[in-house]
Design an enzyme around this catalytic site. Structure first.
Site, PDB file in Angstrom:
ATOM      1  NE  ARG A  98       6.004  -1.370  12.799  1.00 18.21           N
ATOM      2  CZ  ARG A  98       5.159  -0.443  12.360  1.00 18.21           C
ATOM      3  NH1 ARG A  98       5.627   0.604  11.689  1.00 18.21           N
ATOM      4  NH2 ARG A  98       3.861  -0.548  12.595  1.00 18.21           N
TER       5      ARG A  98
ATOM      6  CG  ASP B 169       6.758  -6.970  -2.748  1.00 16.72           C
ATOM      7  OD1 ASP B 169       6.466  -8.145  -2.455  1.00 16.72           O
ATOM      8  OD2 ASP B 169       6.196  -5.986  -2.219  1.00 16.72           O
TER       9      ASP B 169
ATOM     10  CB  VAL C 154       9.045  -4.826   3.854  1.00 16.50           C
ATOM     11  CG1 VAL C 154       9.464  -4.666   2.401  1.00 16.50           C
ATOM     12  CG2 VAL C 154      10.266  -4.729   4.758  1.00 16.50           C
ATOM     13  N   PRO C 155       6.650  -4.777   6.022  1.00 22.78           N
ATOM     14  CG  PRO C 155       5.108  -6.525   6.006  1.00 22.78           C
ATOM     15  CD  PRO C 155       5.842  -5.586   5.094  1.00 22.78           C
TER      16      PRO C 155
ATOM     17  NE  ARG D 187      -3.894  -2.015   2.486  1.00 24.31           N
ATOM     18  CZ  ARG D 187      -3.746  -3.232   2.975  1.00 24.31           C
ATOM     19  NH1 ARG D 187      -2.574  -3.608   3.474  1.00 24.31           N
ATOM     20  NH2 ARG D 187      -4.754  -4.087   2.974  1.00 24.31           N
TER      21      ARG D 187
ATOM     22  CD  GLU E  56      10.078   3.083  16.749  1.00 25.91           C
ATOM     23  OE1 GLU E  56       8.858   3.137  16.627  1.00 25.91           O
ATOM     24  OE2 GLU E  56      10.861   3.442  15.853  1.00 25.91           O
TER      25      GLU E  56
ATOM     26  CG  ASP F 284       9.203   8.315  10.740  1.00 26.64           C
ATOM     27  OD1 ASP F 284       9.377   9.344  11.417  1.00 26.64           O
ATOM     28  OD2 ASP F 284       8.106   7.731  10.652  1.00 26.64           O
TER      29      ASP F 284
ATOM     30  CG  HIS G 154       7.201   5.168  14.229  1.00 27.52           C
ATOM     31  ND1 HIS G 154       7.560   3.907  14.610  1.00 27.52           N
ATOM     32  CD2 HIS G 154       6.359   5.001  13.169  1.00 27.52           C
ATOM     33  CE1 HIS G 154       6.970   3.003  13.835  1.00 27.52           C
ATOM     34  NE2 HIS G 154       6.232   3.654  12.952  1.00 27.52           N
TER      35      HIS G 154
END
Length: 332
Positions: A237, A177, A208-209, A156, A266, A261, A298
């Site tokens: 992440r 990907d 990517v997650p 997304r 964190e 970010d 973040h």
């Protein structure tokens, strides 16, 4: 009337919570606190639970939620790696997330930070603060249109990033990907491996997650594949990146700079006010101090649209579970 406990509430959340509760005739109780061992008993008596949790839950906490009759946890974020899904299943808790609350907000931020790095934003600001207004080679930059961009992860968010660079800046965009998107393939060139994607890129942006399978996806080996002088952007992440390996690559001159970010340690820091506390994190302080890094807490998602969607989608998922026993947003 249905009662929902909503935790880790920030000031900007309240107007959207109040509006949703009125529209759905639901009673809500708000707290700014995250869910902890110390306050978990306050959840007793509620039908549903919505969290914005960063710190993991203990097994005792999962057990207590089941004892209280709680059937679900609606996490107000796309990431859900703070939860132990095996324990959630053991105690019959449905965990949901909000997978798409504002892809454009994050994508726009990632592109902006990439451009800030290419255009030497930190260096220019330091010169201006010192009243040095000269034009000189140290702040000379390239045109984004002339650069090759590698987008890692074209879901997304990554797909929006790729489109902005390809169609907005007419950049040459490659991607990696494991599951290529045929629509994205219309304006990017998919590569067969991560190494191949980063090898010739001037900008590498990560989308990517985080999973248990891709911890430190970007490590010393991957950074060694980067084109000399490349920019690295992580708005995904922190656990995807070995921070020490990144710093080593910067020190060796393998890459020019990084816009981050997220940070691998964190939790408990982003977001929080540490102004009156000792940071006690030398690695984070190093990121803050470096001229070749732009660090943000973040915050890429942090727009009005995203805040509203996080609230609405999470609470809708809570009602779905309470009314039907399931939700399309469940992750376990």
């Amino acid at each position: 009337m249905t009662k929902i406990k909503i935790m880790s509430v920030r000031d900007e959340d309240r107007q959207y919570i109040d509006k949703w509760a009125t529209e759905h005739q639901v009673t809500v109780e708000l707290t700014t606190e995250p869910l902890t061992e110390e306050n978990i008993d306050t959840v007793a008596g509620f039908d549903g639970l919505s969290l914005s949790q960063q710190l993991p839950l203990t097994e005792n906490m999962y057990s207590k939620l089941q004892q209280f009759g709680i059937k679900q946890i609606a996490q107000r974020s796309a990431g859900f790696d703070t939860y132990d899904l095996d324990l959630a299943n053991k105690y019959q808790l449905i965990v949901s997330n909000v997978p798409s609350y504002s892809p454009s907000s994050i994508a726009e931020f990632a592109v902006t930070q990439a451009i800030n790095m290419v255009r030497n934003f930190n260096d220019i600001q330091q010169k201006v603060i010192a009243h040095d207004f000269r034009w000189e080679p140290s702040i000379l930059s390239q045109s984004i249109r002339d650069l090759k961009v590698a987008v890692i992860g074209t879901g997304r968010i990554g797909s929006v990033v790729a489109r902005i660079f390809a169609e907005g800046y007419q950049s040459d965009v490659v991607a990696y990907d494991p599951f290529p998107n045929e629509h994205v393939a219309q304006f990017v060139d998919y590569k067969a491996s991560l190494e191949e994607a980063v090898r010739e890129a001037d900008i590498v942006t990560l989308h990517v997650p985080a999973t248990k399978y891709n911890h430190y996806l970007f490590d010393e080996h991957i950074f060694a594949q980067f084109k000399k002088g490349a920019i690295f952007v992580n708005c995904a992440r922190g656990s995807l990146v070995n921070t020490k390996a990144l710093l080593s690559a910067l020190d060796k001159g393998l890459i020019k700079g990084a816009a981050l970010d997220t940070y691998e340690f964190e939790r408990g820091l982003f977001p929080s006010d540490q102004r009156n506390h000792a940071l006690n994190d030398d690695l984070l302080q190093t990121l803050i101090d470096r001229q070749d890094i732009i660090l943000t807490p973040h915050i890429a998602f942090y727009t009005e649209a995203a805040v509203e969607n996080l609230i609405v989608d999470a609470l809708n998922a809570t009602l779905d579970v309470l009314n039907t026993g399931d939700t399309a947003l469940r992750v376990n």
